[in-house]
Design a protein around this motif. Structure first.
Motif, PDB file in Angstrom:
ATOM      1  N   GLU B 769     -19.703  -6.034   1.422  1.00 56.85           N
ATOM      2  CA  GLU B 769     -18.560  -6.356   2.293  1.00 56.85           C
ATOM      3  C   GLU B 769     -17.310  -6.542   1.445  1.00 56.85           C
ATOM      4  OE1 GLU B 769     -21.098  -8.806   5.633  1.00 56.85           O
ATOM      5  OE2 GLU B 769     -19.131  -9.566   5.076  1.00 56.85           O
ATOM      6  N   GLY B 770     -17.478  -7.320   0.357  1.00 53.10           N
ATOM      7  CA  GLY B 770     -16.351  -7.545  -0.566  1.00 53.10           C
ATOM      8  C   GLY B 770     -15.867  -6.226  -1.147  1.00 53.10           C
ATOM      9  N   ALA B 771     -16.837  -5.376  -1.518  1.00 54.25           N
ATOM     10  CA  ALA B 771     -16.483  -4.092  -2.119  1.00 54.25           C
ATOM     11  C   ALA B 771     -15.723  -3.224  -1.124  1.00 54.25           C
ATOM     12  CB  ALA B 771     -17.736  -3.385  -2.608  1.00 54.25           C
ATOM     13  N   CYS B 772     -16.101  -3.336   0.154  1.00 54.78           N
ATOM     14  CA  CYS B 772     -15.383  -2.570   1.181  1.00 54.78           C
ATOM     15  C   CYS B 772     -13.912  -2.983   1.206  1.00 54.78           C
ATOM     16  CB  CYS B 772     -15.985  -2.803   2.561  1.00 54.78           C
ATOM     17  SG  CYS B 772     -17.528  -1.931   2.804  1.00 54.78           S
ATOM     18  N   TYR B 773     -13.665  -4.307   1.126  1.00 51.64           N
ATOM     19  CA  TYR B 773     -12.281  -4.796   1.072  1.00 51.64           C
ATOM     20  C   TYR B 773     -11.588  -4.196  -0.153  1.00 51.64           C
ATOM     21  CZ  TYR B 773     -12.727  -8.552   4.578  1.00 51.64           C
ATOM     22  OH  TYR B 773     -12.867  -9.265   5.733  1.00 51.64           O
ATOM     23  N   ALA B 774     -12.301  -4.241  -1.295  1.00 52.21           N
ATOM     24  CA  ALA B 774     -11.715  -3.761  -2.543  1.00 52.21           C
ATOM     25  C   ALA B 774     -11.371  -2.279  -2.445  1.00 52.21           C
ATOM     26  CB  ALA B 774     -12.672  -4.014  -3.700  1.00 52.21           C
ATOM     27  N   VAL B 775     -12.307  -1.501  -1.905  1.00 57.20           N
ATOM     28  CA  VAL B 775     -12.077  -0.054  -1.838  1.00 57.20           C
ATOM     29  C   VAL B 775     -10.931   0.253  -0.875  1.00 57.20           C
ATOM     30  CG1 VAL B 775     -13.109   2.136  -1.084  1.00 57.20           C
ATOM     31  CG2 VAL B 775     -14.418   0.551  -2.518  1.00 57.20           C
ATOM     32  N   LEU B 776     -10.968  -0.410   0.292  1.00 54.05           N
ATOM     33  CA  LEU B 776      -9.882  -0.193   1.262  1.00 54.05           C
ATOM     34  C   LEU B 776      -8.533  -0.570   0.642  1.00 54.05           C
ATOM     35  CD1 LEU B 776     -11.334  -1.478   4.649  1.00 54.05           C
ATOM     36  CD2 LEU B 776     -10.449   0.796   4.172  1.00 54.05           C
ATOM     37  N   THR B 777      -8.537  -1.721  -0.067  1.00 49.95           N
ATOM     38  CA  THR B 777      -7.293  -2.172  -0.711  1.00 49.95           C
ATOM     39  C   THR B 777      -6.826  -1.151  -1.740  1.00 49.95           C
ATOM     40  OG1 THR B 777      -7.992  -4.444  -0.428  1.00 49.95           O
ATOM     41  CG2 THR B 777      -6.243  -4.067  -2.013  1.00 49.95           C
ATOM     42  N   ALA B 778      -7.782  -0.654  -2.538  1.00 48.96           N
ATOM     43  CA  ALA B 778      -7.417   0.308  -3.590  1.00 48.96           C
ATOM     44  C   ALA B 778      -6.796   1.558  -2.968  1.00 48.96           C
ATOM     45  CB  ALA B 778      -8.650   0.666  -4.411  1.00 48.96           C
ATOM     46  N   VAL B 779      -7.399   2.046  -1.888  1.00 48.22           N
ATOM     47  CA  VAL B 779      -6.889   3.271  -1.257  1.00 48.22           C
ATOM     48  C   VAL B 779      -5.495   3.015  -0.673  1.00 48.22           C
ATOM     49  CG1 VAL B 779      -7.266   4.906   0.635  1.00 48.22           C
ATOM     50  CG2 VAL B 779      -9.196   4.180  -0.789  1.00 48.22           C
ATOM     51  N   CYS B 780      -5.381   1.918   0.097  1.00 45.03           N
ATOM     52  CA  CYS B 780      -4.068   1.605   0.705  1.00 45.03           C
ATOM     53  C   CYS B 780      -3.014   1.394  -0.378  1.00 45.03           C
ATOM     54  CB  CYS B 780      -4.148   0.338   1.555  1.00 45.03           C
ATOM     55  SG  CYS B 780      -5.093   0.575   3.027  1.00 45.03           S
ATOM     56  N   SER B 781      -3.386   0.652  -1.442  1.00 45.69           N
ATOM     57  CA  SER B 781      -2.426   0.371  -2.513  1.00 45.69           C
ATOM     58  C   SER B 781      -1.974   1.665  -3.175  1.00 45.69           C
ATOM     59  CB  SER B 781      -3.042  -0.520  -3.589  1.00 45.69           C
ATOM     60  OG  SER B 781      -3.550  -1.661  -3.015  1.00 45.69           O
ATOM     61  N   ALA B 782      -2.943   2.565  -3.425  1.00 47.09           N
ATOM     62  CA  ALA B 782      -2.592   3.811  -4.106  1.00 47.09           C
ATOM     63  C   ALA B 782      -1.575   4.582  -3.281  1.00 47.09           C
ATOM     64  CB  ALA B 782      -3.848   4.644  -4.342  1.00 47.09           C
ATOM     65  N   VAL B 783      -1.832   4.681  -1.972  1.00 51.20           N
ATOM     66  CA  VAL B 783      -0.917   5.436  -1.102  1.00 51.20           C
ATOM     67  C   VAL B 783       0.452   4.752  -1.065  1.00 51.20           C
ATOM     68  CG1 VAL B 783      -0.511   6.165   1.279  1.00 51.20           C
ATOM     69  CG2 VAL B 783      -2.806   6.353   0.290  1.00 51.20           C
ATOM     70  N   LEU B 784       0.429   3.443  -0.812  1.00 48.86           N
ATOM     71  CA  LEU B 784       1.703   2.715  -0.676  1.00 48.86           C
ATOM     72  C   LEU B 784       2.471   2.658  -1.995  1.00 48.86           C
ATOM     73  CD1 LEU B 784       1.352  -0.400   1.604  1.00 48.86           C
ATOM     74  CD2 LEU B 784       3.322   1.095   1.400  1.00 48.86           C
ATOM     75  N   ALA B 785       1.729   2.385  -3.086  1.00 46.78           N
ATOM     76  CA  ALA B 785       2.395   2.283  -4.394  1.00 46.78           C
ATOM     77  C   ALA B 785       3.036   3.620  -4.763  1.00 46.78           C
ATOM     78  CB  ALA B 785       1.407   1.854  -5.464  1.00 46.78           C
ATOM     79  N   ALA B 786       2.333   4.720  -4.453  1.00 45.08           N
ATOM     80  CA  ALA B 786       2.883   6.044  -4.765  1.00 45.08           C
ATOM     81  C   ALA B 786       4.150   6.267  -3.949  1.00 45.08           C
ATOM     82  CB  ALA B 786       1.849   7.118  -4.459  1.00 45.08           C
ATOM     83  N   LEU B 787       4.105   5.894  -2.662  1.00 43.91           N
ATOM     84  CA  LEU B 787       5.279   6.073  -1.806  1.00 43.91           C
ATOM     85  C   LEU B 787       6.456   5.231  -2.302  1.00 43.91           C
ATOM     86  CD1 LEU B 787       3.730   6.147   1.787  1.00 43.91           C
ATOM     87  CD2 LEU B 787       4.859   8.003   0.574  1.00 43.91           C
ATOM     88  N   VAL B 788       6.159   3.953  -2.602  1.00 46.37           N
ATOM     89  CA  VAL B 788       7.232   3.049  -3.071  1.00 46.37           C
ATOM     90  C   VAL B 788       7.815   3.585  -4.371  1.00 46.37           C
ATOM     91  CG1 VAL B 788       7.703   0.741  -3.985  1.00 46.37           C
ATOM     92  CG2 VAL B 788       6.370   0.994  -1.905  1.00 46.37           C
ATOM     93  N   SER B 789       6.922   4.032  -5.262  1.00 46.86           N
ATOM     94  CA  SER B 789       7.367   4.532  -6.561  1.00 46.86           C
ATOM     95  C   SER B 789       8.272   5.748  -6.386  1.00 46.86           C
ATOM     96  CB  SER B 789       6.146   4.881  -7.401  1.00 46.86           C
ATOM     97  OG  SER B 789       6.541   5.376  -8.637  1.00 46.86           O
ATOM     98  N   LEU B 790       7.820   6.686  -5.560  1.00 45.89           N
ATOM     99  CA  LEU B 790       8.578   7.931  -5.415  1.00 45.89           C
ATOM    100  C   LEU B 790       9.837   7.756  -4.586  1.00 45.89           C
ATOM    101  CD1 LEU B 790       5.592  10.369  -4.895  1.00 45.89           C
ATOM    102  CD2 LEU B 790       7.175  10.371  -6.816  1.00 45.89           C
ATOM    103  N   LEU B 791       9.749   6.915  -3.555  1.00 45.30           N
ATOM    104  CA  LEU B 791      10.892   6.806  -2.646  1.00 45.30           C
ATOM    105  C   LEU B 791      11.895   5.730  -3.072  1.00 45.30           C
ATOM    106  CD1 LEU B 791       9.035   7.189   0.773  1.00 45.30           C
ATOM    107  CD2 LEU B 791      10.242   8.935  -0.531  1.00 45.30           C
ATOM    108  N   ALA B 792      11.377   4.588  -3.584  1.00 47.14           N
ATOM    109  CA  ALA B 792      12.306   3.488  -3.884  1.00 47.14           C
ATOM    110  C   ALA B 792      12.616   3.361  -5.374  1.00 47.14           C
ATOM    111  CB  ALA B 792      11.744   2.187  -3.349  1.00 47.14           C
ATOM    112  N   VAL B 793      11.568   3.254  -6.193  1.00 47.52           N
ATOM    113  CA  VAL B 793      11.795   2.983  -7.620  1.00 47.52           C
ATOM    114  C   VAL B 793      12.573   4.132  -8.280  1.00 47.52           C
ATOM    115  CG1 VAL B 793      10.695   2.456  -9.817  1.00 47.52           C
ATOM    116  CG2 VAL B 793       9.692   1.627  -7.702  1.00 47.52           C
ATOM    117  N   LYS B 794      12.200   5.358  -7.916  1.00 49.54           N
ATOM    118  CA  LYS B 794      12.868   6.513  -8.518  1.00 49.54           C
ATOM    119  C   LYS B 794      14.360   6.471  -8.209  1.00 49.54           C
ATOM    120  CE  LYS B 794      12.218  11.430  -9.049  1.00 49.54           C
ATOM    121  NZ  LYS B 794      11.744  12.644  -8.414  1.00 49.54           N
ATOM    122  N   GLY B 795      14.672   6.201  -6.944  1.00 50.79           N
ATOM    123  CA  GLY B 795      16.072   6.133  -6.510  1.00 50.79           C
ATOM    124  C   GLY B 795      16.816   5.017  -7.201  1.00 50.79           C
TER     125      GLY B 795
END
Lengths: 227, 847
Positions: B769-795
């Motif tokens: 159950e804990g691992a499911c949270y971790a995996v879901l978090t990792a996937v969501c973080s990767a998507v969001l972090a990539a978006l933030v990095s490309l859209l906000a940090v780069k600018g």
């Protein structure tokens, strides 16, 4: 053949002034295929006895033999494994896993053991209990009586040495209680199961082959089958 | 309708319910403390910065008042003293400026004050002594005193030369007061007595239009509120003056910049609002989740209460009262810790920013109250919004459903479930879908902190040391000539061969001079057209530039800075067009060229010369020389002449070519590379510049590296603290979700154990159950972090000259093992905790 036997089973809770002897030197024998009812008033020690018989609680002293095995020599982990193989439970409050459907609940102990369920046998049990049409439903979609039938099916499916039923009709209305008890008795006979049921209800106890009476932690009547 | 007085019993019930689960209370309070801490920290930093910037602007302006009339007459002062809606009215009169020979680097203004308020308004009220009363007294800032060569000491005799609009007088005065002058301000203040002041500079009368500023009253005052000062000023003038005076008054009206709305940077507001939203969201996620879990856990008792007659409204009120009780404990704790954290971080930020006037950035009692009010209000709002849904849930509970409630959403789970094989993983997966909302909230909460960590590291990783330093220094040490003397020749040829030899003789120093002279570029037809293009494009933006461009078109030439450099300096030049071919550069027929236009923001858009073009340069003494443009690049700023015309072209040629044109080998600047590890060469260079009367300015790379380190540390500290607290919130949320998930299923787990699920199987299930949270978090973080990095940090990075953007998810990847470890450890600990009770005890519980 004796499936269940206890020797000097004693359970004392607390210590000193708050010491309570819930079970005192209980000796009991149940034979293969027997349907025994343990009857007693509230606080008489019947639930404590059942918990000892099922290896859910450890006694202060004494022994419990299930299928010839002295269960309290086993460590917790081994005892749990022994329980899923040899003992079936039917609880008052059904205790089904809410996230598993009816079929999954029934085969739950078998699959926990890493075994494949005997499909034909499970189907036979399901049919005998009249829950064939609801196998993919979740517990909260079922009535109390239906849930208890699923619990009985779960107890039967693993072909245990003994089924322990703890007030199985306690949460049901009288009509449903009758149905469920009849089913428990009929299926027990059909699949040659040994059943030990605890109840405080005299009328329900009368449905059993043998009545074991318990009072203040002492087995007063029917501890050993004298037939 | 009769009003039922049930408030007391509901409050009592709410308080008793709270007492039931002490551990949960701790978690709720901790989450409120963290949310409040974040708000308070942010408000403290934001408030201090805004306050500090306003105060600093006031200091730069030299006045605290909202508004002033710079050249007022006594009748203006009289008129204002009768006006309504203004306060703190004061005046001072300009007497002259200090004319002692010492006042070259800083200037000294000499005034007399109408009242103490006038001195206070100008940050110039004596902290030692008092304002002058007798004719021979003077009060002065310590900076002005030290410039005159005196230590601040009352009774000090001072000989002061005063220039009153060209009239020079000399006075022997006694120091009667002094204060700490503000180094921000180049014009230091001093006060003489009104008696002396009036003698030197009599008050101006109406109609006296003689040139100068002395004798005029500077009248300062505040309005009741700082809202729309410009509007209030216009209204005040039109209400006080007749038509013929309006023009005169409008001309001399000065509104303090510090109060003008535009002084608050819009980027600052956007960043502040983004942080408020971020904290609000993080706080919402955890507080909502806890209340949701709490309400779920209590749903049976709510059902029971409803059965015995409690209404939905009363149940909702109960949950709200509980929220208020939590706030009552959590908010004060959060405020105290937040203010402390904010002040700590502020100290750190100020150290990095090299803030001179630290006092400006201190938090006054009034500001502190406002900060606390803001943080408390926002935290309370977060809590109230977070508990809205749980309130509704508690209110909507039906007694029967409540009895059967087991965290699986009964109303939505009407569909059958497909049969699958039972394994700990399969059961865990099923359990995750029990309460999707809870899962989403926990995953989001964890994601938020990881995304922030990733963003912070992307920012840190992008800060390019070389780029940061390149704008401040080239090589290890730069030596330039002090331009205070305003002597162009000294500035550009101040580093004589003797000086160069002195540096060259220092062991471990490799000296590279940059030579300079001003010249002209002859524009041929094509390039004149390009200049005309610039005139068309930028002519309307700046009048002076337009005049210069017009002259350049007409004369077919414009001014140029000609530099002669060696190959070491050449290696520091980064061309924006063309490439630097060393062989070609050496032969002297090529030049590196860059055009500058004052009013153009994009330097690439004004490059009228491209590689391959021919350019003719007129040296001041040596005549014309033609070069081919090798590359487009300006002279590195730190060793350039640092003086600009409106329109000019930098011409960089090899030093041998430069000498062919100009035989005086005096340099404008030196780039020195050192090979000493102990810094002794740098020390010796510095010593040469520190010699008495030396006009040389020394700049060391090590100082900039230190500055760079400080900048990095500030980002690390502020970002680290923020992501640390958010991570704490995320982990707390995760711990809370997992632990309450396990505790609320205590009975169910006991039942599973009874029917044969071993402890190790249960632990494995919970870990999954804990691992499911971790995996879901990792996937969501990767998507969001990539978006933030490309859209906000780069600018964001593109706006910073020292930033080089690199996409990275490495910090996120590093977080995953931590997340997995937590997801394995926390369920194990929680399970161990519940296993302290026997299976029977757990089965008996009516959870």
């Amino acid at each position: 053949m004796t499936v269940l036997k206890t020797e000097g089973l004693t359970k004392i809770y607390g210590s000193g002034q708050s010491e309570v002897t819930a079970l005192d030197n209980a000796n009991l024998k149940v034979e293969q295929g027997e349907f025994a009812a343990i009857i007693g008033t509230s606080g008489s020690g019947k639930s404590t006895l059942l918990h000892m018989l099922g290896g859910l609680d450890r006694p202060t002293s004494g022994k419990v033999f299930v299928d010839g095995k002295e269960i309290f020599t086993l460590k917790d982990e081994a005892l749990t494994i022994f329980r899923r193989r040899k003992i079936g439970f039917v609880f008052q409050s059904f205790n089904l896993v809410p996230t598993l459907n009816v079929y999954e609940n029934i085969v739950f102990p078998i699959q926990l053991d890493g075994s494949e369920p005997d499909e034909a046998f499970v189907k036979e049990v399901i049919d005998a209990l009249g829950i064939g049409k609801m196998t993919s439903r979740l517990p909260n979609q079922l009535s109390g009586g239906q849930q208890q039938r699923v619990a009985i099916a779960r107890a039967l499916a693993a072909k245990p040495a003994i089924i322990l039923a703890d007030e199985p009709t306690g949460n049901l209305d009288s009509k449903t209680s009758q149905d469920v008890l009849s089913l428990l008795k009929v299926t027990g006979k059909k699949f040659s199961q040994t059943i030990v049921m605890i109840t405080h209800n005299e009328a329900i106890a009368q449905m059993a082959d043998r009545i074991i009476r318990i009072e203040d932690g002492h087995i007063t009547i029917g501890g050993e089958n004298n037939d | 309708m009769t009003k039922v007085k049930n408030g007391k019993v509901i409050r009592k019930l709410a308080a008793r319910e709270l007492g039931k689960n002490k551990k949960l209370n701790v978690v709720v309070i901790l989450s409120i403390v963290l949310t409040c801490l974040l708000f308070t920290t942010l408000a403290t930093i934001g408030g201090s910065l805004m306050n500090g910037m306003q105060e600093e602007t006031m200091r730069q302006v030299g006045a605290r008042s909202m508004m002033g009339f710079k050249e007022a007459l006594p009748e203006d002062y009289e008129l204002l003293s009768t006006a309504k809606g203004i306060k703190n009215l004061s005046y001072n009169v300009m007497v002259g400026e200090g004319y002692n020979s010492e006042f070259k680097e800083i200037s000294l203004e000499i005034r007399y004050a109408g009242s103490d308020q006038a001195a206070k308004d100008m940050f110039s009220y004596p902290t030692e002594g008092r304002l002058p009363e007798k004719e021979n007294e003077i009060a002065m800032s310590d900076i002005a005193l030290r410039t005159l060569g005196f230590e601040p000491k009352l009774g000090q005799e001072i000989h002061l030369v005063i220039n009153t609009d060209g009239k020079i007088t000399e006075h022997d005065l006694t120091l009667c007061g002094w204060w700490q002058g503000d180094p921000i301000n180049l014009a230091q203040q001093s006060w003489v007595s009104p008696e002396l002041g009036k003698k030197i500079a009599p008050l101006r009368k109406k109609g006296d239009d003689s040139v100068g500023v002395c004798g005029y009253m500077a009248v300062n005052f505040d309005f009741e509120s700082s809202y729309d000062i410009e509007g209030q000023a216009a209204e005040l003038i039109s209400s006080l003056y007749e038509k013929e005076d309006l023009g005169r008054m409008a001309k001399q009206t000065g509104i303090n910049w510090a109060y003008v709305g535009s002084s608050v940077d819009s980027g600052f507001v956007v960043a502040g609002s983004a942080f408020v939203l971020l904290i609000f969201f993080a706080g919402y996620l955890i507080i909502y989740n806890i209340f949701y879990i709490n309400t779920s856990a209590n749903i049976r008792s709510y059902g029971l209460l409803k059965t015995i007659g409690t209404t939905s409204r009363q149940l909702k009120r109960m949950v709200r009262i509980q929220a208020c009780i939590y706030c009552l404990v959590g908010i004060p704790l959060g405020l105290v810790t937040g203010v402390l954290a904010g002040k700590g971080l502020m100290g750190f930020i100020m150290n990095t920013m090299n803030v001179v006037s630290r006092d400006s950035y201190s938090v006054s009692g009034r500001l502190l109250c406002m900060i606390c009010l803001f943080a408390a209000l926002f935290t309370f709002l977060t809590v109230m919004i977070s508990c809205r849904k749980p309130c509704r849930m508690a209110g909507a509970v039906s007694p029967i459903e409540a009895l059967r409630y087991n965290e699986t959403d009964i109303s939505t789970k009407k569909t059958d479930k497909k049969t699958g094989r039972i394994t700990p993983l399969a059961v865990a997966r099923n359990n995750m879908s029990r309460s999707r909302k809870k899962t989403v909230v926990v995953v989001l909460s964890l994601t938020l902190s990881i995304v922030l960590v990733n963003t912070m590291f992307t920012l840190l990783g992008g800060i390019d040391q070389d780029k940061y330093i390149a704008d401040s220094i080239v090589g290890d040490i730069n030596i330039t000539h002090d331009d205070r003397g305003d002597n162009w020749n000294e500035l550009t040829k101040g580093i004589t061969p003797d000086i160069i030899d002195r540096f060259s003789s220092i062991e471990g120093c490799e000296v590279h001079p940059a030579y300079y002279e001003a010249g002209m570029v002859r524009d041929d037809g094509a390039h004149t057209e390009k200049v005309q293009g610039l005139l068309d494009k930028y002519g309307s933006t700046d009048e002076d530039t337009a005049v210069i461009l017009e002259a350049s078109v007409k004369d077919k030439s414009h001014s140029s800075n000609i530099y002669g450099i060696d190959e070491e300096i050449l290696s520091c030049i980064e061309p924006s067009a063309g490439s630097i071919d060393l062989e070609k550069f050496r032969n002297g027929r090529y030049a590196i060229v860059s055009t500058y236009l004052y009013c153009a923001d994009d330097e690439n858009s004004v490059q009228i010369y491209q590689p391959g073009d021919k350019i003719t340069v007129d040296y001041a003494d040596k005549g014309a020389r033609e070069y081919e443009v090798l590359a487009v690049a300006p002279m590195p700023y730190p060793i350039s002449v640092k003086a600009y015309n409106f329109f000019q072209t930098d011409i960089i040629v090899p030093e041998e070519e430069y000498f062919a044109a100009d035989d005086e080998p005096a340099a404008v600047s030196l780039m020195i590379n050192t090979d000493d590890n102990d810094g002794s060469a740098a020390e010796q260079c510095s010593a040469v510049c520190d010699e008495d009367g030396s006009p040389l300015i020394y700049k060391d790379k090590a100082d900039y590296l230190k500055e760079f380190e400080d900048l990095l540390n500030m980002v690390k500290m502020v970002g680290g603290t923020l992501s640390g607290i958010l991570a704490l919130i995320g982990i707390l949320n995760f711990v809370n979700a997992v632990v309450t998930g396990i505790l609320s299923r205590k009975r169910e787990l006991a039942m599973m154990n009874a029917v044969g699920m071993t402890s190790s199987q249960q632990k494995a299930m919970l870990r999954w159950e804990g691992a499911c949270y971790a995996v879901l978090t990792a996937v969501c973080s990767a998507v969001l972090a990539a978006l933030v990095s490309l859209l906000a940090v780069k600018g964001l990075g593109e706006g910073l000259f020292f930033f080089r953007y690199h996409f990275t998810l490495l910090p996120l990847i590093c977080c995953i093992p931590v997340l997995l470890a937590l997801s394995a450890a926390i369920p194990s600990v929680a399970y161990k905790f519940i296993c302290r009770e026997s299976v029977v005890e757990r089965l008996r519980e009516n959870g």
